[in-house]
Structures are given as C-alpha cells and as structure tokens.
Scaffold this motif. Sequence first.
Motif, PDB file in Angstrom:
ATOM      1  N   ALA A  11       0.854  -1.195   0.000  1.00  0.00           N
ATOM      2  CA  ALA A  11       0.000   0.000   0.000  1.00  0.00           C
ATOM      3  C   ALA A  11       0.884   1.237   0.000  1.00  0.00           C
ATOM      4  CB  ALA A  11      -0.921   0.000   1.220  1.00  0.00           C
ATOM      5  N   VAL A  12       0.937   1.931  -1.136  1.00  0.00           N
ATOM      6  CA  VAL A  12       1.797   3.107  -1.269  1.00  0.00           C
ATOM      7  C   VAL A  12       0.957   4.300  -1.704  1.00  0.00           C
ATOM      8  CG1 VAL A  12       3.739   4.134  -2.514  1.00  0.00           C
ATOM      9  CG2 VAL A  12       3.819   1.717  -1.851  1.00  0.00           C
ATOM     10  N   HIS A  13       1.024   5.377  -0.939  1.00  0.00           N
ATOM     11  CA  HIS A  13       0.396   6.624  -1.383  1.00  0.00           C
ATOM     12  C   HIS A  13       1.183   7.185  -2.560  1.00  0.00           C
ATOM     13  CE1 HIS A  13      -0.844  10.831  -1.426  1.00  0.00           C
ATOM     14  NE2 HIS A  13      -1.938  10.446  -0.784  1.00  0.00           N
ATOM     15  N   PRO A  14       0.503   7.734  -3.579  1.00  0.00           N
ATOM     16  CA  PRO A  14       1.217   8.234  -4.768  1.00  0.00           C
ATOM     17  C   PRO A  14       2.301   9.253  -4.470  1.00  0.00           C
ATOM     18  CG  PRO A  14      -1.142   8.133  -5.195  1.00  0.00           C
ATOM     19  CD  PRO A  14      -0.973   7.824  -3.736  1.00  0.00           C
ATOM     20  N   GLY A  68       7.982   2.737 -11.873  1.00  0.00           N
ATOM     21  CA  GLY A  68       7.068   3.568 -12.635  1.00  0.00           C
ATOM     22  C   GLY A  68       5.730   2.919 -12.917  1.00  0.00           C
ATOM     23  N   ASN A  69       5.489   1.747 -12.346  1.00  0.00           N
ATOM     24  CA  ASN A  69       4.245   1.011 -12.566  1.00  0.00           C
ATOM     25  C   ASN A  69       3.709   0.554 -11.213  1.00  0.00           C
ATOM     26  OD1 ASN A  69       2.199  -0.804 -13.221  1.00  0.00           O
ATOM     27  ND2 ASN A  69       3.279  -1.631 -14.992  1.00  0.00           N
ATOM     28  N   PRO A  70       2.962   1.422 -10.501  1.00  0.00           N
ATOM     29  CA  PRO A  70       2.520   1.091  -9.152  1.00  0.00           C
ATOM     30  C   PRO A  70       1.715  -0.208  -9.061  1.00  0.00           C
ATOM     31  CG  PRO A  70       2.210   3.424  -9.571  1.00  0.00           C
ATOM     32  CD  PRO A  70       2.601   2.803 -10.877  1.00  0.00           C
ATOM     33  N   ALA A  71       0.889  -0.497 -10.067  1.00  0.00           N
ATOM     34  CA  ALA A  71       0.086  -1.719 -10.017  1.00  0.00           C
ATOM     35  C   ALA A  71       0.978  -2.953 -10.089  1.00  0.00           C
ATOM     36  CB  ALA A  71      -0.931  -1.730 -11.149  1.00  0.00           C
ATOM     37  N   ALA A  72       1.948  -2.934 -10.985  1.00  0.00           N
ATOM     38  CA  ALA A  72       2.868  -4.071 -11.105  1.00  0.00           C
ATOM     39  C   ALA A  72       3.736  -4.196  -9.856  1.00  0.00           C
ATOM     40  CB  ALA A  72       3.736  -3.905 -12.344  1.00  0.00           C
ATOM     41  N   LEU A 115       9.142 -21.571  11.118  1.00  0.00           N
ATOM     42  CA  LEU A 115       8.976 -20.338  11.874  1.00  0.00           C
ATOM     43  C   LEU A 115       7.508 -20.081  12.180  1.00  0.00           C
ATOM     44  CD1 LEU A 115      11.450 -18.087   9.844  1.00  0.00           C
ATOM     45  CD2 LEU A 115      11.915 -19.379  11.948  1.00  0.00           C
ATOM     46  N   ALA A 116       7.244 -19.466  13.315  1.00  0.00           N
ATOM     47  CA  ALA A 116       5.862 -19.207  13.742  1.00  0.00           C
ATOM     48  C   ALA A 116       5.412 -17.786  13.466  1.00  0.00           C
ATOM     49  CB  ALA A 116       5.715 -19.503  15.236  1.00  0.00           C
ATOM     50  N   ALA A 117       6.355 -16.862  13.264  1.00  0.00           N
ATOM     51  CA  ALA A 117       5.995 -15.444  13.102  1.00  0.00           C
ATOM     52  C   ALA A 117       6.827 -14.823  11.995  1.00  0.00           C
ATOM     53  CB  ALA A 117       6.203 -14.685  14.407  1.00  0.00           C
ATOM     54  N   HIS A 118       6.308 -13.703  11.471  1.00  0.00           N
ATOM     55  CA  HIS A 118       6.949 -13.013  10.357  1.00  0.00           C
ATOM     56  C   HIS A 118       6.844 -11.508  10.574  1.00  0.00           C
ATOM     57  CE1 HIS A 118       8.330 -12.182   6.330  1.00  0.00           C
ATOM     58  NE2 HIS A 118       7.315 -11.345   6.191  1.00  0.00           N
ATOM     59  N   ALA A 119       7.922 -10.781  10.322  1.00  0.00           N
ATOM     60  CA  ALA A 119       7.983  -9.339  10.566  1.00  0.00           C
ATOM     61  C   ALA A 119       7.749  -8.561   9.282  1.00  0.00           C
ATOM     62  CB  ALA A 119       9.340  -8.968  11.158  1.00  0.00           C
ATOM     63  N   SER A 120       6.889  -7.515   9.348  1.00  0.00           N
ATOM     64  CA  SER A 120       6.601  -6.746   8.146  1.00  0.00           C
ATOM     65  C   SER A 120       6.074  -5.369   8.491  1.00  0.00           C
ATOM     66  CB  SER A 120       5.576  -7.502   7.272  1.00  0.00           C
ATOM     67  OG  SER A 120       5.578  -7.010   5.943  1.00  0.00           O
ATOM     68  N   PHE A 121       5.846  -4.576   7.451  1.00  0.00           N
ATOM     69  CA  PHE A 121       5.160  -3.293   7.530  1.00  0.00           C
ATOM     70  C   PHE A 121       3.809  -3.408   6.834  1.00  0.00           C
ATOM     71  CE2 PHE A 121       9.127  -0.329   7.741  1.00  0.00           C
ATOM     72  CZ  PHE A 121       9.002  -0.228   9.112  1.00  0.00           C
ATOM     73  N   SER A 122       2.903  -2.497   7.178  1.00  0.00           N
ATOM     74  CA  SER A 122       1.560  -2.523   6.590  1.00  0.00           C
ATOM     75  C   SER A 122       1.458  -1.740   5.291  1.00  0.00           C
ATOM     76  CB  SER A 122       0.543  -1.949   7.580  1.00  0.00           C
ATOM     77  OG  SER A 122       0.745  -0.549   7.776  1.00  0.00           O
ATOM     78  N   GLY A 123       2.361  -0.743   5.097  1.00  0.00           N
ATOM     79  CA  GLY A 123       2.128   0.221   4.034  1.00  0.00           C
ATOM     80  C   GLY A 123       1.141   1.285   4.503  1.00  0.00           C
ATOM     81  N   ALA A 124       0.885   2.277   3.634  1.00  0.00           N
ATOM     82  CA  ALA A 124       0.066   3.401   4.091  1.00  0.00           C
ATOM     83  C   ALA A 124      -0.610   4.127   2.933  1.00  0.00           C
ATOM     84  CB  ALA A 124       0.935   4.398   4.867  1.00  0.00           C
ATOM     85  N   PHE A 125      -1.882   4.414   3.139  1.00  0.00           N
ATOM     86  CA  PHE A 125      -2.632   5.318   2.258  1.00  0.00           C
ATOM     87  C   PHE A 125      -2.981   6.628   2.967  1.00  0.00           C
ATOM     88  CE2 PHE A 125      -4.087   1.160   0.391  1.00  0.00           C
ATOM     89  CZ  PHE A 125      -3.455   1.321  -0.833  1.00  0.00           C
ATOM     90  N   ALA A 126      -3.203   6.582   4.279  1.00  0.00           N
ATOM     91  CA  ALA A 126      -3.705   7.746   5.017  1.00  0.00           C
ATOM     92  C   ALA A 126      -2.600   8.576   5.648  1.00  0.00           C
ATOM     93  CB  ALA A 126      -4.688   7.282   6.106  1.00  0.00           C
ATOM     94  N   TRP A 127      -1.370   8.065   5.705  1.00  0.00           N
ATOM     95  CA  TRP A 127      -0.321   8.752   6.459  1.00  0.00           C
ATOM     96  C   TRP A 127      -0.133  10.214   6.065  1.00  0.00           C
ATOM     97  CZ3 TRP A 127       1.987   8.548  10.873  1.00  0.00           C
ATOM     98  CH2 TRP A 127       3.151   9.295  11.081  1.00  0.00           C
ATOM     99  N   PRO A 128      -0.170  10.605   4.789  1.00  0.00           N
ATOM    100  CA  PRO A 128       0.031  12.025   4.475  1.00  0.00           C
ATOM    101  C   PRO A 128      -1.012  12.941   5.099  1.00  0.00           C
ATOM    102  CG  PRO A 128       0.300  10.693   2.503  1.00  0.00           C
ATOM    103  CD  PRO A 128      -0.279   9.794   3.552  1.00  0.00           C
TER     104      PRO A 128
END
Length: 351
Positions: free
Chosen positions: A88-91, A107-111, A132-145
């Motif tokens: 999830a990336v804000h433009p 240059g191709n956000p969908a891809a 492994l039982a767990a995995h570390a990640s980020f959520s991404g952001a649409f609302a952060w700006p």
Amino acid sequence: MKTIKGPGIFLAQFAGDSAPFNSLETIADWAAGLGYKGVQIPSWDGRLFDLEKAATSKDYCDEVKGMLAAKGIEITELSTHLQGQLVAVHPAFDAQFDGFAPASVHGNPAARQQWAVQQLKFAAQASRNLGLAAHASFSGAFAWPYFYPWPARPAGLVEDAFDELARRWKPILDVFDENGVDVAYEIHPGEDLHDGVTFEMFLERVGNHPRANILYDPSHFVLQQLDYLAFIDIYHERIKCFHVKDAEFRPNGRSGVYGGYQSWVDRPGRFRSLGDGQVDFAAIFSKMAANDYAGWAVLEWECALKHPEVGAAEGAPFIDRHIIRVTEHAFDDFAAGGADRALNARLMGIG
C-alpha cells in the motif's frame, strides 16, 4: 510464564558488500562471535537469502538452517519490511518506494504492488518451510500524508483508506494462515498502523484475523510519546515479535515530536543504541515475561551517534542481562501449608 528467547539481531542494518557482512554464512559467524543466538533475516537481500527458493524448496531451507545451527544460530523470523511497505503506497511516495522493488516494475505502481503481494506469499511459504511461527513486516500506508488534519480531511477519507488497506491484506493474511504463520506488523510512524488505535481500526476490518499481529518496538512509541508499557498491557495477546531498540525524546523551545525536518542527530526524538536512551527495558522484559511472550528479543540497531558494530557488540550482553529466566514456582512455596478445605472454611469463619 515463559522465558524469552535471545539475544537475536536483525541483519538489515549490517548487511553490505564487504566481508563478513556480504553472505549469511559469514555474517552469522560474526553474530555468533558477539554472543547472538538468533538472526532475523531481511528477505529482500539476495546477498543473504533467496526468498523465492526458500518458498519452493524445503531442501534449501534445511540447508540454511543446518548451516546456521552448526554455528549455534537460529532464524528468529524472516522480514518483509520493504515488500510489505509496497502493498500500500500513497502516490506521493511512488518515486521513493520504487527503489524497494525490481527495476522491471519501476514507474508502474500496479505491477509493483503485485510483485510485493507475491513476495509476501513467498514469505509465508518460506516461513513454514523454515519452521517459523511469526513473520515481521510493515503494513504500508494510504492515510499517512493526512495524519495532521489541515486542511480538514474529507469525510470518510481515513475510513476508506483503511478499508482498502484491509482489502489488500486480507488475502495475504489468509495465505499466512494456511501456512501456520503470524504476520507481525511493526507499529511504526509512516505506516497506517502506527499506534494502538490504528491497529484496532485495521484489525476490525480484517475480521479480527488471527494472523494479524504486532511487532513491538518501544522506540517508535517514545518518539510518539505513547505509553509503551501500557501498550503491552493492552495488546500482549497480539505481540508476536519484539525489536529491542532504544530511543530518547528531549523536546526544546525550537522543536518537538515533529522534529523540524532536522537530521536524526538534531531531532528531539532520536534512536539510540541499547542503554543510551530512555526506554525502561527492565519493565518491558518483566511485562513480556509476565504475559507469556515466548518469541525472540531481537536487536534492531539504529543510532544517530554510535558506530553500528559497537552497538551490535554491546547489544547481545544487554539483551542477555534483561532476559528473565522465569520461575517455576512461587518464592513463598516453602511456607505453603497445603490444601485443606476444612481449614479454609475455619479461617473464613464459616466452618
């Protein structure tokens, strides 16, 4: 109660093109020599790990585990912080985040998003193959700006952003569920999941998915001025990963939480090597032990001042000192009189 595993170290900030940081085997030797027992592997770094091969080859995973075991090292978790960000990336951030993905999708956000989703699915399968039982990640952001509402946010913008975030993540969480692995989102400014309220908003939208969980890192809460001890009380059942990282917040008459666009050295809130900041790790490790956290305590080194190799060398003994070997009996068991229901009744005056 359970004893936390550790010390572990996140390799992302140390991997490089020079030995011993340019291969998993040699960086594991380095980590073991410092006293670490586990490594959290950045799955995007091909110098250390082949994520797609790990997802499709149990033999490859067994080879990696065996090589590490011979050095006294385990894999704590895989990390997809960079790939998770791209779900999830804000433009506004497209150009910057293209660097996290292969050139073929720039240059191709969908891809780029499709690539990221596949990476997450590979991570679920690879984690299963590695046991492994767990995995570390980020959520991404649409609302952060739009986190600071000026001009006023249009009605429903945040709700729509979280609806879309959940829509993208729900199928990924289902794949992790099929593979028996928890996703632990690092609760982090810059992500839409940056505090307890936003995690709850997301959790509700994914139907309280059992695989939607938390990577706890108190340093990000210090910089937000959020109560990082109360956070454990509230969310301990969802905390599946733990980054041990220090920070300090020293506001002044010129800047505060937002930092004035200054460099990390000059910001009032900045990350520090373990023991150099303000985080009360004794209280954190006590709460984690009391709440049955059975995962790893993993150093994430980020410091505005200290050299990373010094921070790493100091980090293993720091974590080791703070891990509480939990007791198997109460300290006053020696004075227990045994169970006697008749005595209990007499003591209460109801016999």
